[in-house]
Scaffold this motif. Structure first.
Motif, PDB file in Angstrom:
ATOM      1  N   SER A  16       0.803  -1.224   0.000  1.00 54.86           N
ATOM      2  CA  SER A  16       0.000   0.000   0.000  1.00 54.86           C
ATOM      3  C   SER A  16       0.835   1.273   0.000  1.00 54.86           C
ATOM      4  O   SER A  16       0.311   2.353  -0.215  1.00 54.86           O
ATOM      5  CB  SER A  16      -0.916   0.000   1.220  1.00 54.86           C
ATOM      6  N   GLY A  17       2.122   1.165   0.266  1.00 53.29           N
ATOM      7  CA  GLY A  17       2.954   2.350   0.372  1.00 53.29           C
ATOM      8  C   GLY A  17       3.034   2.861   1.797  1.00 53.29           C
ATOM      9  O   GLY A  17       3.779   3.770   2.095  1.00 53.29           O
ATOM     10  N   GLY A  18       2.263   2.243   2.704  1.00 50.16           N
ATOM     11  CA  GLY A  18       2.381   2.550   4.125  1.00 50.16           C
ATOM     12  C   GLY A  18       3.433   1.641   4.723  1.00 50.16           C
ATOM     13  O   GLY A  18       4.182   0.972   4.011  1.00 50.16           O
ATOM     14  N   SER A  19       3.514   1.578   6.022  1.00 49.67           N
ATOM     15  CA  SER A  19       4.519   0.723   6.642  1.00 49.67           C
ATOM     16  C   SER A  19       4.150  -0.750   6.474  1.00 49.67           C
ATOM     17  O   SER A  19       2.979  -1.131   6.569  1.00 49.67           O
ATOM     18  CB  SER A  19       4.660   1.057   8.133  1.00 49.67           C
ATOM     19  N   ALA A  20       5.158  -1.575   6.206  1.00 46.77           N
ATOM     20  CA  ALA A  20       4.953  -3.010   6.043  1.00 46.77           C
ATOM     21  C   ALA A  20       6.168  -3.758   6.578  1.00 46.77           C
ATOM     22  O   ALA A  20       7.302  -3.304   6.430  1.00 46.77           O
ATOM     23  CB  ALA A  20       4.728  -3.368   4.580  1.00 46.77           C
ATOM     24  N   GLU A  21       5.909  -4.903   7.206  1.00 48.04           N
ATOM     25  CA  GLU A  21       6.963  -5.811   7.639  1.00 48.04           C
ATOM     26  C   GLU A  21       6.867  -7.052   6.758  1.00 48.04           C
ATOM     27  O   GLU A  21       5.792  -7.652   6.650  1.00 48.04           O
ATOM     28  CB  GLU A  21       6.784  -6.197   9.100  1.00 48.04           C
ATOM     29  N   ILE A  22       7.975  -7.428   6.133  1.00 45.14           N
ATOM     30  CA  ILE A  22       8.019  -8.609   5.278  1.00 45.14           C
ATOM     31  C   ILE A  22       8.956  -9.612   5.923  1.00 45.14           C
ATOM     32  O   ILE A  22      10.117  -9.291   6.194  1.00 45.14           O
ATOM     33  CB  ILE A  22       8.496  -8.253   3.845  1.00 45.14           C
ATOM     34  N   CYS A  23       8.447 -10.821   6.166  1.00 40.42           N
ATOM     35  CA  CYS A  23       9.239 -11.880   6.795  1.00 40.42           C
ATOM     36  C   CYS A  23       9.276 -13.099   5.903  1.00 40.42           C
ATOM     37  O   CYS A  23       8.259 -13.457   5.290  1.00 40.42           O
ATOM     38  CB  CYS A  23       8.643 -12.282   8.144  1.00 40.42           C
ATOM     39  N   ILE A  24      10.431 -13.748   5.830  1.00 41.80           N
ATOM     40  CA  ILE A  24      10.553 -15.060   5.202  1.00 41.80           C
ATOM     41  C   ILE A  24      10.617 -16.061   6.344  1.00 41.80           C
ATOM     42  O   ILE A  24      11.487 -15.960   7.222  1.00 41.80           O
ATOM     43  CB  ILE A  24      11.801 -15.151   4.317  1.00 41.80           C
ATOM     44  N   ILE A  25       9.696 -17.021   6.331  1.00 41.46           N
ATOM     45  CA  ILE A  25       9.539 -17.962   7.440  1.00 41.46           C
ATOM     46  C   ILE A  25       9.781 -19.379   6.930  1.00 41.46           C
ATOM     47  O   ILE A  25       9.188 -19.785   5.919  1.00 41.46           O
ATOM     48  CB  ILE A  25       8.127 -17.834   8.038  1.00 41.46           C
ATOM     49  N   ASP A  26      10.645 -20.129   7.628  1.00 47.77           N
ATOM     50  CA  ASP A  26      10.938 -21.505   7.207  1.00 47.77           C
ATOM     51  C   ASP A  26       9.834 -22.445   7.701  1.00 47.77           C
ATOM     52  O   ASP A  26       8.929 -22.032   8.438  1.00 47.77           O
ATOM     53  CB  ASP A  26      12.336 -21.944   7.646  1.00 47.77           C
ATOM     54  N   PRO A  27       9.867 -23.727   7.289  1.00 47.99           N
ATOM     55  CA  PRO A  27       8.803 -24.663   7.664  1.00 47.99           C
ATOM     56  C   PRO A  27       8.656 -24.891   9.166  1.00 47.99           C
ATOM     57  O   PRO A  27       7.600 -25.326   9.627  1.00 47.99           O
ATOM     58  CB  PRO A  27       9.197 -25.970   6.951  1.00 47.99           C
TER      59      PRO A  27
END
Length: 72
Positions: A16-27
């Motif tokens: 959205s252009g607002g704040s975002a947290e992106i995480c890569i999560i393992d199994p």
């Protein structure tokens, strides 16, 4: 998110252009990579992420979305 499967980079778009947290999560549920952005798209470097199956979790003020990722 593209490309998927990915080799060394993946782009998470549609933010959205607002704040975002992106995480890569393992199994096992362990966060192997975390990044914060205020942009509408983010390129993630996967060179330090071993090959395998992951989930990309995107958390914004409006909610959480999770999509599978295959790292080749």
């Amino acid at each position: 998110m593209y490309p998927n499967p990915a080799t060394d980079r993946v782009t998470v778009g549609g933010l959205s252009g607002g704040s975002a947290e992106i995480c890569i999560i393992d199994p096992t549920g362990r966060v192997v990579h975390r990044n914060f952005t205020t942009e509408q798209a983010l390129d993630l470097n996967l060179q330090d992420v071993p090959a395998g199956f992951y989930r990309i979790s995107v958390t914004t003020p409006t909610g959480v979305q999770s999509v599978p990722l295959i790292r080749l």
